[in-house]
Write an enzyme that holds these catalytic residues in place. Structure first.
Site: not given
Length: 186
Positions: A19, A41, A49
């Site tokens: 990522y 988000e 995250w």
């Protein structure tokens, strides 16, 4: 020789490294991914995250590959199924926000707009490059975008969430000064 990365990129998680290396900070103009990332988000609020990233494939399955038309039509039975799904964050407000966001997104499309046009208009179509070593949680720009998204009916779009979103979709290049991605994204 080991690549230099941002300090937050967990080297023990290959998914996280992938990522960081290939998505975070890369300008995105794909409508479905922009919609997906906005919702992910929001799902991250109060969590890391990495937690959401590890559940991303589960989210894609649970939310019909982020098909906004399908999500906007979710009823009580589907919501109950989502709230029982251990593969996602089972928070009633966050699930409801994804449905509301799908409805807001469809209204945006019906008005002739798009997330791509809307978002990138805030930076004149070009990513902002942060000052080296300065990584705010939010900015005046994320404050403004947050308010505008809220006016359009989007939920879980507070300024801090929106700034993280801007980083994730490449509106802002906040890679560390010594990270190999910083130069690649300029």
């Amino acid at each position: 020789m080991e690549k230099q990365r941002c300090g937050w990129a967990n080297p023990a998680n290959p998914l996280y490294l992938e990522y960081h290396d290939t998505e975070w900070g890369v300008p995105c103009h794909d409508e479905r991914r922009l919609f997906e990332m906005l919702n992910l988000e929001g799902a991250q609020a109060g969590l890391s995250w990495e937690t959401i990233l590890n559940k991303r494939e589960n989210y894609r399955q649970a939310f019909d590959q982020w098909d906004a038309t399908r999500i906007a039509a979710y009823g009580p039975e589907k919501v109950a199924g989502l709230l029982a799904n251990p593969g996602i964050v089972r928070n009633r407000l966050k699930v409801a926000a994804a449905i509301t966001n799908a409805q807001a997104y469809l209204r945006l499309l019906e008005s002739g707009g798009s997330l791509d046009q809307l978002l990138w208009s805030y930076v004149d179509g070009k990513p902002l490059v942060s000052q080296q070593g300065i990584y705010p949680a939010k900015t005046a720009l994320s404050d403004r975008l947050s308010k505008d998204l809220s006016k359009l009916g989007f939920k879980f779009v507070g300024s801090t969430i929106v700034y993280a979103y801007m980083q994730g979709i490449g509106m802002v290049n906040d890679h560390a000064p010594d990270c190999f991605c910083r130069k690649a994204r300029k």
